[in-house]
Write an enzyme that holds these catalytic residues in place. Structure first.
Site, mmCIF file in Angstrom:
data_model
loop_
_atom_site.group_PDB
_atom_site.id
_atom_site.type_symbol
_atom_site.label_atom_id
_atom_site.label_comp_id
_atom_site.label_asym_id
_atom_site.label_seq_id
_atom_site.Cartn_x
_atom_site.Cartn_y
_atom_site.Cartn_z
ATOM 1 N N CYS A 72 1.848 -6.589 -19.749
ATOM 2 C CA CYS A 72 2.865 -5.533 -19.662
ATOM 3 C C CYS A 72 4.138 -5.937 -20.382
ATOM 4 C CB CYS A 72 3.242 -5.249 -18.219
ATOM 5 S SG CYS A 72 1.852 -5.202 -17.102
ATOM 6 N N ARG A 99 -4.109 -27.960 -10.342
ATOM 7 C CA ARG A 99 -4.421 -27.536 -8.981
ATOM 8 C C ARG A 99 -5.926 -27.571 -8.743
ATOM 9 N NH1 ARG A 99 -1.455 -22.472 -7.216
ATOM 10 N NH2 ARG A 99 -1.496 -23.638 -5.269
ATOM 11 N N ARG A 473 13.832 18.789 0.314
ATOM 12 C CA ARG A 473 14.395 19.972 0.986
ATOM 13 C C ARG A 473 13.916 21.253 0.325
ATOM 14 N NH1 ARG A 473 20.735 19.325 1.330
ATOM 15 N NH2 ARG A 473 20.533 21.365 2.308
#
Lengths: 484, 484
Positions: A72, A99, A473
């Site tokens: 992106c 990791r 509204r």
């Protein structure tokens, strides 16, 4: 780790459910991940967080040069807002390997053998093939850009912008381009963001689009506002036309985009015609695909009918919570959530991805564009009757400096008044207001409930009735008139 | 229209339920409104929208010079962001009168005779008194600023900023002030906004506050961030101290603010110590008041136990939907909603105000401050056990230009994980993110549900995990650890 596989290729892993390297307490399971971007590596990272290397071996395959990057962000790198490519990379292969994730770069998975619980891969450097068995498999193969099968579509100077490699190729191309005329094909998110990027690079930009209005993810009346604003930015907008081919020069580079009606000179062309789920592997393996070509999963992101296979990111279809139908949405934020959920579940935890409401935001220069929920045609397709209202309001109190106009369109269900969708086009402060509607949609609120929402109010931040409430509204009034 | 009332004053209206002016079809009812600002005039306008003058007579009393103005805008007018007072007036007396509202300006209601269904008023110009009977009454008497009963508190140069008249007096005072030292007493919303206004006017600003940290509507750890940021803006922050008086010069004007510990020279002083419900009329009339001194209503904004009396705006207490307790919150956005609900109900329609979640946003220069739901002490007081997390994130993708840091604190209920509150302090893009949490609170979402919210994502607008979602993820982990 060198057991000969049934096809004569090397098997790089042990048999299912055992640990080929031996040692450790009991059976060490192996998780195999296909695809090293958002969904795949989020899943791998989350699984690693929950299960150490002595419990779970993680092998991940990525055919490209990069992991965990922000596709992106490419338009902003091309446009110069982001100074260099590495800023878009959230985690490098080395960081993943630290990791204890066995990450195999430039290695493409070419087959999923569901019955044998293994995948075949090919090292794109050496061409060597191997089988790797899995206890659990994550399919995160992403999406591929639609490329038109038209004369000249593969000419130098015609660019997609799906991957970091694509972005680099486009920047290299801009560097050697002498002329300053750019044509963008397609006026969706990528198209309008690339139009901005090219404007920022000093190009004269023409956007050629199949639909009459840009941003087909909006209703045409809202797309019209984007159209007008983009023209105001000096972008030439050509709608309602089909590209039929690309003209090239003597050097083979693109020179023009040809449509049914006209020829648009182009020194560079960017394709932003959308993406499709990249599910050729999944299809060949007999995994279930939906009507948009994406993998079908349950709420835990497990592939339907397959106990040991998960899928997430741009290659899956997701449940639209408003229409109750499946959709395909390629978006990094979903991919990250999918990865998080998958990682928890493959590691023996519990998480679900409940679905989406279809929120998306974008901008072109200072014009902000947002949508969530259903457009008119989505609502019709879902069998819903609805009322629509459109209002204009401002981002701040009208008397406060730099109060920016925005247009809010709202769809509410006939009789029930349930919120169905919101679209917003405006300037600063317009786009992220759609989050109000995104949460309200998720909660199943009616427009009447929305009118009394306790939203943040102070003159620098909102009129006393937030624009979203003004729309609510008006929608209440219309729902009441329609069904007293 | 000149019937002698029981106290010898003139009755300006007919008897209850009849139309004193005669004519028309059947009984024309009379609505009396006390207070001509947001709640009162919203109620009057909405009632007029639903019932024409032949059905409903509307009489409104306002003791000041203005109607329907934005008190929240006063700091920005004083600071120079808003060029003139009239920009803060949404609707003038003349505009109301054009809509057949009998508006009596500079006329103070001095008594509500509940048994007689009438109000006594006094024309502040002529001193003339009159009784006006009502069929329905709206009490919208607002709030009054807390003024310390201290020596010198009424000296010229010591200003409140509650009304447009207050704002004008302060501006007039600034115009004649030669020195450039301003002291603001109180560091709540008004205090910090006035500090910004005075900085913008070129003053050296000292803020003297009773609490250790500014913004007592935040937890102290978040208030500390505001403290540090305000000092960074060059504002002298003095906390943990009590003002004991004001020194004046030979001309009677204020010269210094005296605290328990020190004396702060001041050429002008602004009081921002908060407001209390203005309910002396209501109290005298025996209407029910809550523990914060505000009127108590039901969900239709009808005063409890009184069929024909409604109340709204800064003079009422509102239900806090998170704690289940009544609170007093003086805020224009609530007043407008109350007015809308009251106007519908007094006109025979149907609407309710379900309550608040306590959302508030503010800023001081470029620092944005937001909160919704419960602080730690609110949660404790409500008998709730909870977990808290605090995270730092950015307003945009980290690689995108001008990504601004923000700190998000989140409270989630112990075991259930229900969202209880959010506080945000940061720069551009921080404040209105609180709306995500405001809607989630209203919907009763858990932090786990929030982690999968489909919020707007694009690099110019958000990291791939919105800061609110980052906080929610961390909160989920903490709730799980605490109650596995």
């Amino acid at each position: 780790m060198s057991i000969s596989g049934p096809s004569g290729v090397i098997d790089t892993g042990g048999t299912r459910g055992t640990d080929g390297t031996g040692g450790g307490r009991g059976a060490r399971e192996r998780l195999v991940v296909i695809g090293g971007d958002a969904a795949g590596m989020s899943a791998a990272s989350q699984a690693r967080r929950l299960r150490g290397p002595d419990e779970l071996e993680i092998v991940a395959f990525e055919r490209g040069h990069f992991t965990s990057y922000s596709a992106c962000g490419i338009p902003y790198w091309v446009g110069g807002d982001v100074p260099d490519r590495d800023r878009l990379i959230a985690r490098t292969p080395e960081e993943h390997r630290k990791r204890s994730i066995d990450l195999r770069m430039r290695t493409e998975v070419t087959e999923i053998d569901v019955a044998g619980a293994r995948v075949r891969s090919r090292d794109l450097g050496t061409g060597a093939e191997a089988w790797t068995s899995y206890d659990r498999l994550v399919v995160a193969t992403g999406a591929r850009p639609v490329r038109p099968e038209l004369p000249g579509a593969d000419a130098p100077g015609v660019h997609g912008v799906q991957t970091l490699d694509d972005g680099q190729a486009l920047l290299d191309s801009l560097a050697v381009t002498e002329g300053r005329r750019a044509v963008v094909v397609g006026a969706g998110y990528i198209g309008v963001e690339m139009a901005e990027a090219l404007i920022n690079r000093g190009y004269e930009v023409t956007v050629v689009n199949r639909g009459r209005e840009p941003m087909a993810t909006l209703d045409p009346d809202m797309g019209r506002l984007v159209h007008t604003a983009m023209e105001g930015l000096g972008i030439t907008m050509v709608g309602d036309t089909e590209v039929t081919g690309f003209l090239t020069g003597d050097d083979g580079r693109v020179r023009a985009v040809v449509t049914e009606d006209a020829t648009y000179p182009a020194d560079v062309v960017v394709l932003g015609i959308g993406v499709r789920p990249e599910t050729s592997l999944a299809r060949a393996a007999g995994l279930p695909l939906g009507e948009h070509g994406g993998l079908l999963t349950d709420l835990s992101m497990r592939v339907r009918g397959h106990e040991d296979i998960w899928a997430g990111g741009d290659c899956v279809e997701v449940l639209d919570l408003v229409s109750g139908r499946e959709r395909h949405i390629a978006l990094g934020t979903h991919a990250n959530k999918h990865g998080q959920v998958i990682g928890s579940n493959v590691a023996g935890g519990y998480a679900t991805f409940p679905g989406v409401v279809g929120t998306a935001v974008s901008k072109v220069c200072d014009l902000e564009i947002a949508r969530t929920g259903l457009r008119e045609k989505d609502a019709r397709r879902a069998g819903l009757r609805f009322e629509t209202v459109t209002i204009e309001s401002t981002s701040r109190a009208g008397y406060y400096p730099n109060a920016a106009l925005m247009t809010v369109k709202m769809l509410a269900e006939h009789r029930t008044g349930r919120l169905l969708g919101v679209q917003i086009v405006g300037r600063e402060g317009a786009a992220k207001r759609v989050d109000i509607a995104a949460v309200a949609l998720t909660a199943g609120m009616t427009v009447e409930q929305m009118t009394m929402l306790d939203l943040g109010y102070a003159p620098p931040f909102s009129p006393v009735w937030d624009p979203v409430l003004v729309a609510a509204r008006k929608a209440v009034a219309k729902v009441r008139r329609a069904a007293p």
